[in-house]
Design an enzyme around this catalytic site. Structure first.
Site, PDB file in Angstrom:
ATOM      1  N   HIS A 193      58.878  42.473  18.405  1.00 26.31           N
ATOM      2  CA  HIS A 193      58.018  41.536  19.128  1.00 26.31           C
ATOM      3  C   HIS A 193      58.668  40.167  19.211  1.00 26.31           C
ATOM      4  O   HIS A 193      59.541  39.810  18.406  1.00 26.31           O
ATOM      5  CB  HIS A 193      56.655  41.413  18.430  1.00 26.31           C
ATOM      6  CG  HIS A 193      56.758  40.929  17.020  1.00 26.31           C
ATOM      7  ND1 HIS A 193      56.914  39.590  16.698  1.00 26.31           N
ATOM      8  CD2 HIS A 193      56.768  41.588  15.839  1.00 26.31           C
ATOM      9  CE1 HIS A 193      57.004  39.457  15.391  1.00 26.31           C
ATOM     10  NE2 HIS A 193      56.913  40.658  14.833  1.00 26.31           N
ATOM     11  N   GLU A 217      54.167  47.093  11.002  1.00 21.27           N
ATOM     12  CA  GLU A 217      54.987  46.404  10.014  1.00 21.27           C
ATOM     13  C   GLU A 217      54.636  46.887   8.601  1.00 21.27           C
ATOM     14  O   GLU A 217      53.521  47.338   8.335  1.00 21.27           O
ATOM     15  CB  GLU A 217      54.765  44.891  10.129  1.00 21.27           C
ATOM     16  CG  GLU A 217      55.599  44.046   9.181  1.00 21.27           C
ATOM     17  CD  GLU A 217      57.103  44.221   9.346  1.00 21.27           C
ATOM     18  OE1 GLU A 217      57.607  45.313   8.966  1.00 21.27           O
ATOM     19  OE2 GLU A 217      57.768  43.281   9.802  1.00 21.27           O
TER      20      GLU A 217
END
Length: 201
Positions: free
Chosen positions: A7, A85
């Site tokens: 990202h 994550e």
């Protein structure tokens, strides 16, 4: 063939906060990085868009990045929880300074690369690697994935058979992405693209 994106920069990235499975929005720079990655990706897979599936971590920052990518590359998309994550549990959203103050001694003996796995209630390195292996083993065709910094390290490391230390020391750029093929990975970025173009002359 896997194209692995991280990202774009978030507010917490800019403040030195480890987000884990908490979230913050993309910064203006992060939006620009996502747009740049999308343009590079379009050039990389030109003509083959229909054969690629886009898998996206369900966290907000990856979905924001995916929305920017899909403005340029309208790929078929699927949310993939295994791309989330690594979580450090109660440390998610904190800086190392805050952790050191609130959990004295817990970071003793750690360094810039391995402190994530010192959390008493976070995900272990082995568990995160199992998650990465599980995702990789299920890939059956050309794939684009949008994930995160630490987990992206583990995906590349597991894919290429690296040691724990080698994985954790891998770079995590937000202005490019990685092409994974034949158990090796290569950075694709504006600068690497320029070098390739110059080499062709």
């Amino acid at each position: 063939m896997i194209y692995l994106l991280r990202h774009g920069e978030t507010v917490w990235n800019s403040l030195g906060r480890f987000q884990g499975q908490k979230d913050s929005s993309l910064t203006k720079r992060g939006i620009e990085q996502a747009d740049q990655a999308a343009k590079l990706l379009k050039k990389e897979i030109a003509g083959g868009e229909q054969s690629f599936q886009l898998y996206v971590s369900p966290l907000g920052r990856t979905q924001e990045t995916a929305a920017r990518v899909k403005r340029i590359l309208p790929l078929a998309t699927q949310l993939e929880p295994r791309l989330m994550e690594v979580t450090t549990g109660s440390w998610d959203g904190m800086t190392k300074f805050e952790i050191d103050n609130e959990f004295p001694g817990m970071l003793d003996g750690s360094d810039a690369f391995d402190w994530y796995f010192k959390s008493p209630d976070g995900e272990s390195f082995d568990a995160a690697c199992v998650r990465a292996k599980d995702w990789i083993s299920g890939i059956s065709g050309p794939t684009v994935a949008i994930s995160h910094g630490l987990f992206g390290r583990l995906v590349r490391g597991v894919y290429s058979g690296l040691s724990k230390r080698e994985m954790l020391e891998l770079p995590v750029p937000q202005d490019g992405f990685y092409r994974l093929c034949y158990r090796e990975f290569r950075l694709v970025s504006a600068s690497s693209d320029m070098i390739s173009s110059l080499s062709a002359w």
